[in-house]
Design an enzyme around this catalytic site. Structure first.
Site, PDB file in Angstrom:
ATOM      1  N   ASP A 250      -1.957   6.175  -5.337  1.00 15.92           N
ATOM      2  CA  ASP A 250      -2.277   5.290  -4.221  1.00 15.92           C
ATOM      3  C   ASP A 250      -2.699   3.901  -4.694  1.00 15.92           C
ATOM      4  O   ASP A 250      -3.777   3.728  -5.243  1.00 15.92           O
ATOM      5  CB  ASP A 250      -3.397   5.944  -3.407  1.00 15.92           C
ATOM      6  CG  ASP A 250      -3.753   5.175  -2.151  1.00 15.92           C
ATOM      7  OD1 ASP A 250      -3.069   4.193  -1.831  1.00 15.92           O
ATOM      8  OD2 ASP A 250      -4.735   5.556  -1.494  1.00 15.92           O
TER       9      ASP A 250
ATOM     10  N   ASP B 166       0.815  -1.212   0.000  1.00 17.29           N
ATOM     11  CA  ASP B 166       0.000   0.000   0.000  1.00 17.29           C
ATOM     12  C   ASP B 166       0.851   1.265   0.000  1.00 17.29           C
ATOM     13  O   ASP B 166       1.532   1.551   0.986  1.00 17.29           O
ATOM     14  CB  ASP B 166      -0.894  -0.046   1.255  1.00 17.29           C
ATOM     15  CG  ASP B 166      -1.736   1.199   1.433  1.00 17.29           C
ATOM     16  OD1 ASP B 166      -1.991   1.897   0.434  1.00 17.29           O
ATOM     17  OD2 ASP B 166      -2.141   1.465   2.579  1.00 17.29           O
TER      18      ASP B 166
END
Length: 389
Positions: free
Chosen positions: A277, A94
């Site tokens: 992201d 992530d």
């Protein structure tokens, strides 16, 4: 200068370590299938809040608070191991957070019972750091403690790596997630205080020559996606990488020039910020801008989401994100996703309900990243973008 960059990337590719990622069903899809999504979205609107506790707060020593994060749409997972002998976990790599954490055997929450959990007593290299942690997210909370151990990512080994062990996890997002934990790849500034991030530890221990990693995300296939550490593999992109300097070093945040459709500006009219992201599938933006786009593509509100006629996927124009004077078009087939279970088509634009930061900010998730191979260069504080193969 250009040939130096090219030579550097060729050299880095010699010590490249590639980790396969699997595309799995997102929490959003699982909740939608079970008829639970409408209530979840009502209770957990997407917030982009960046207010970490100030460093002189008396709570910092006891608890470490993360920026709010919503794990509703994470869909690419890979495997790591922790401990000696290794205990296996499925994690999301992530770029929107900085910590590594997994469930522990001390956690009896429903979310932990349904996932693999770490047993410290089974690892000869585990050390308890003696610090409680509490991570708050848009979709739930995790509380537990900080430990350190040997973490293996493919052929890479990070010894003495700090990581969180959950003792309690609340929220449906964790219960319904396919993954066990999170491996954060953002900057140390938003990591748990006093810890070293995985990427920095790998560099410090000479496991990688440069703090560089890259993502290739496949469009529809379950297999084929990869995260690569230490460099790039040119077979995953076309043309040259276009480098974009970061505007701050916490998230992977860059300047976004404008968003256009058929040459008309429809978002970010005076320039704004964007966070790249891997931790979300969606394209998140300010509510007014997203409402404008939904009006443009004739999206209708339905059970807290926006649906679009499926034939529009072939008819609607590209929406173009201009970054550092380079256009990155996103076609309708990408920003409108068809759900195989109910044959509805959904907009992947989603509004950010609240931001403490008054500047316009967008989050470019997997909808964008499936189209564009992305290199994250922490050493030079920049992102590289190129059309994915």
């Amino acid at each position: 200068m250009k040939w130096l960059v090219i030579l550097g990337l060729v050299a880095l590719s010699d010590c490249l370590v590639m980790i396969p990622l699997t595309k799995v069903k997102s929490v959003r899809e699982s909740l939608r299938e079970k008829g639970l999504l409408k209530n979840f979205l009502k209770e957990h609107p997407y917030n982009m809040i960046q207010n970490l506790l100030s460093k002189n707060s008396s709570h910092v020593q006891k608890f470490s608070y993360q920026p709010l994060r919503n794990y509703l749409d994470m869909v690419y997972v890979g495997n790591i191991s922790i401990g000696t002998p290794p205990q296996q976990f499925s994690v999301v790599f992530d770029t929107g957070s900085s910590d590594l954490w997994v469930p522990s055997i001390y956690c009896k929450s429903k979310a932990c019972v349904t996932h693999r959990s770490f047993n410290p007593s089974h690892s000869s290299t585990f050390h308890d750091r003696g610090k409680s942690i509490k991570l708050e997210y848009g979709s739930g909370k995790m509380s537990g403690f900080l430990g350190q151990d040997t973490v293996r990512i493919g052929q890479l080994t990070s010894t003495g790596q700090a990581f969180g062990l959950s003792k309690e996890e609340t929220g449906k997002a964790f219960e319904h997630a396919i993954f066990d934990g999170i491996l954060g790849l953002a900057y140390p500034s938003i990591a748990i205080k006093g810890t070293t991030t995985v990427i920095d530890n790998l560099k410090k221990q000479d496991q990688i020559s440069e703090p560089v990693f890259a993502f290739y995300l496949s469009s529809d296939k379950e297999e084929g996606s990869v995260v690569m550490f230490g460099g790039v593999d040119k077979k995953y992109y076309k043309g040259d990488l276009k480098w974009v300097p970061l505007t701050q070093t916490s998230y992977w945040q860059i300047a976004l020039d404008r968003i256009t459709c058929r040459g008309r500006v429809i978002g970010c009219p005076r320039g704004c910020q964007a966070i790249v992201d891997t931790g979300t599938s969606m394209l998140h933006g300010p509510s007014k801008a997203v409402a404008k786009i939904h009006s443009l593509i004739n999206a209708k509100h339905f059970e807290k989401e926006y649906v679009v006629p499926c034939n529009a996927r072939k008819a609607l124009p590209d929406i173009v994100f201009t970054i550092n004077n380079v256009d990155y078009p996103v076609p309708a087939q990408a920003y409108i996703r068809k759900n195989a279970n109910n044959n509805r088509c959904y907009s992947t634009f989603e509004e950010i309900m609240d931001t403490l930061n008054q500047r316009e900010i967008w989050i470019l998730g997997d909808v964008f990243l499936r189209l564009y191979f992305t290199v994250y260069d922490e050493g030079q504080n920049r992102i590289g973008l190129a059309q994915a193969t």
